[in-house]
Design an enzyme around this catalytic site. Structure first.
Site, PDB file in Angstrom:
ATOM      1  N   GLY A   1      -3.344  -1.560   9.784  1.00 54.24           N
ATOM      2  CA  GLY A   1      -4.757  -1.235   9.659  1.00 54.24           C
ATOM      3  C   GLY A   1      -5.257  -0.203  10.637  1.00 54.24           C
ATOM      4  O   GLY A   1      -6.476  -0.061  10.813  1.00 54.24           O
TER       5      GLY A   1
ATOM      6  N   ARG B   1      -0.568   2.990   6.351  1.00 53.22           N
ATOM      7  CA  ARG B   1      -1.404   4.175   6.186  1.00 53.22           C
ATOM      8  C   ARG B   1      -1.282   5.138   7.360  1.00 53.22           C
ATOM      9  O   ARG B   1      -1.195   6.365   7.167  1.00 53.22           O
ATOM     10  CB  ARG B   1      -2.863   3.751   6.000  1.00 53.22           C
ATOM     11  CG  ARG B   1      -3.808   4.911   5.815  1.00 53.22           C
ATOM     12  CD  ARG B   1      -5.222   4.457   5.565  1.00 53.22           C
ATOM     13  NE  ARG B   1      -5.767   3.677   6.648  1.00 53.22           N
ATOM     14  CZ  ARG B   1      -7.067   3.510   6.862  1.00 53.22           C
ATOM     15  NH1 ARG B   1      -7.935   4.060   6.043  1.00 53.22           N
ATOM     16  NH2 ARG B   1      -7.508   2.779   7.855  1.00 53.22           N
TER      17      ARG B   1
ATOM     18  N   CYS C   1     -10.567  10.063 -19.724  1.00 49.64           N
ATOM     19  CA  CYS C   1     -11.725   9.631 -20.509  1.00 49.64           C
ATOM     20  C   CYS C   1     -12.327   8.399 -19.828  1.00 49.64           C
ATOM     21  O   CYS C   1     -12.205   7.268 -20.301  1.00 49.64           O
ATOM     22  CB  CYS C   1     -11.294   9.323 -21.936  1.00 49.64           C
ATOM     23  SG  CYS C   1     -12.670   8.951 -23.024  1.00 49.64           S
TER      24      CYS C   1
ATOM     25  N   HIS D   1      -3.281  -9.992   9.707  1.00 54.73           N
ATOM     26  CA  HIS D   1      -3.641  -8.622   9.343  1.00 54.73           C
ATOM     27  C   HIS D   1      -5.103  -8.680   8.943  1.00 54.73           C
ATOM     28  O   HIS D   1      -5.462  -9.395   8.010  1.00 54.73           O
ATOM     29  CB  HIS D   1      -2.784  -8.121   8.189  1.00 54.73           C
ATOM     30  CG  HIS D   1      -2.969  -6.656   7.896  1.00 54.73           C
ATOM     31  ND1 HIS D   1      -4.198  -6.105   7.580  1.00 54.73           N
ATOM     32  CD2 HIS D   1      -2.088  -5.618   7.881  1.00 54.73           C
ATOM     33  CE1 HIS D   1      -4.060  -4.813   7.378  1.00 54.73           C
ATOM     34  NE2 HIS D   1      -2.796  -4.482   7.552  1.00 54.73           N
TER      35      HIS D   1
END
Length: 431
Positions: free
Chosen positions: A223, A267, A342, A184
């Site tokens: 990927g 993805r 914050c 990968h």
């Protein structure tokens, strides 16, 4: 694929409150179909890299689509088993490993992908004569930054090229049978980078030829690029599929038989299915000084704790605002979109170097709804309770357009449940 209207998004925000993840089943299934249609090689199986989005509802969609699972941790293995996947449908690739984890995986019949020489020693010591695959580092990688590049000497992943012979020797010593070669090389951002993906993976296929005696499969990883900006064209998935299939047929001709092709996209399958909804809670400005011309900030009730990709990678996500009032807006203004944490780096409109990159929107007002797109991959999966903020709820829009809560909103009790009292006031602790 159904595009959710502004009216529907406002309804979802009002019903389930913000911040809110919204996932669309139709988009996931559309991407699954695209991949299945693209690869013409006779023996191919797609594994979903579930680290991208590990929700049970999503895993069950992948199961229904006939996909298998690529897991990066033992808990991802457990989640896949709970979703209904059979052990032989799960593939484990973990950079860290223990004897207990390997024993569990071997006992359950889950294939281990060894990513280092040490992992081969670990497997051989605990399960002599077992079968496995190895993850190789083909010497090059690709990705939109070093943080997403998983190939080449700058990457921690895989067994590097100059250690392949040592891996073979260690496997032989323990009687391990290497039945698969995996690589990968990273997650590219540009839609033409699949060509580099194919080119580099030819090195992986060359390595696979040297393991042809026991070789059952080659796993060329994931990927695959996704379009995050309207100006970017989608990758040519059909041409990609033809090229990969052609490469596999050459491998089959060279070794005299077909071996299975695995790919493990994450993805590509889920990025575009997700939206993050949040409410505008404040508009503030900063004055000009010697270093900048000042900024107009939009503060929303979400932050890098719900999508860390801009802060971590400098990633771009399209953002728009839906007005919750009927008052017309005509003025276009430059804004920096920032979160409620914050933390100075809690900003969504930044470049890869961390610089603020204001974007132009019609005038935004307190109470408007922010819609952030393409958050299906590595946003929900990397969420946190930083600043003791409750986690958002997650809603799935099914193929009929119905909304269903697939993960409830977090509470303070959830945050504190794992804490252990170190000192119990009034009790003798032996000090």
């Amino acid at each position: 694929m159904m595009k959710l209207s502004d009216e529907r998004l406002i309804e979802l925000a009002q019903t389930y409150r913000t911040p809110l993840y919204v996932f669309q089943e139709s988009i996931i299934r559309s991407r699954c179909k695209q991949l299945k249609d693209a690869i013409t090689y006779e023996s191919c199986k797609i594994r979903y890299a579930c680290k991208a989005l590990t929700l049970q509802a999503v895993l069950r969609i992948m199961l229904d689509e006939g996909f298998w699972i690529d897991a990066s941790s033992v808990n991802e293995v457990h989640r896949a088993l709970r979703a209904g996947f059979n052990p032989e449908e799960i593939y484990y690739t973990g950079e860290g490993a223990t004897a207990a984890v390997y024993k569990f995986l071997c006992d359950r019949g889950i294939l281990i992908n060894c990513t280092s020489i040490d992992q081969l020693h670990l497997l051989g010591t605990n399960k002599r004569g077992h079968q496995c695959s190895i993850r190789v580092n083909p010497g090059r990688g690709h990705g939109e930054s070093n943080k997403t590049n998983t190939g080449g000497p700058g990457s921690k992943h895989g067994i590097y090229l100059d250690q392949i012979d040592e891996a073979r020797s260690v496997a032989k010593y323990y009687g391990l049978k290497i039945i698969g070669i995996h690589s990968h090389i990273g997650s590219g951002a540009k839609t033409e980078e699949w060509k580099k993906w194919n080119e580099i993976n030819e090195t992986t296929l060359a390595i696979a030829r040297d393991f042809s005696t026991d070789l059952e499969f080659v796993n060329l990883g994931g990927g695959l690029p996704v379009s995050y900006r309207p100006s970017e064209k989608p990758m040519d998935i059909i041409q990609w599929g033809r090229e990969v299939s052609r490469s596999m047929r050459r491998l089959a001709d060279d070794i005299g038989r077909n071996v299975t092709l695995f790919i493990e996209p994450g993805r590509f399958l889920v990025a575009e299915c997700g939206l993050l909804l949040a409410e505008v809670q404040s508009i503030k400005t900063t004055p000009a000084d010697d270093e900048c011309s000042g900024y107009r900030y939009i503060i929303v009730n979400t932050g890098l704790n719900h999508n860390i990709r801009p802060a971590m990678y400098g990633s771009h996500h399209e953002i728009r605002f839906v007005s919750c009032s009927s008052t017309p807006k005509s003025t276009q203004l430059q804004y920096v979109v920032a979160g409620y944490l914050c933390e100075s780096g809690d900003v969504f409109t930044v470049g890869k170097d961390g610089r603020l990159l204001p974007r132009e929107f019609p005038e935004v007002r307190v109470g408007d709804l922010m819609v952030m797109e393409n958050v299906g991959a590595y946003s929900h999966a990397m969420k946190s309770e930083y600043n003791s903020m409750n986690l958002p709820a997650s809603v799935l829009i099914d193929n009929l357009g119905r909304a269903r809560v697939i993960e409830r909103r977090g509470t303070l009790d959830d945050i504190m449940r794992r804490e252990v009292e170190a000192y119990d006031e009034g009790r003798d602790i032996g000090m």
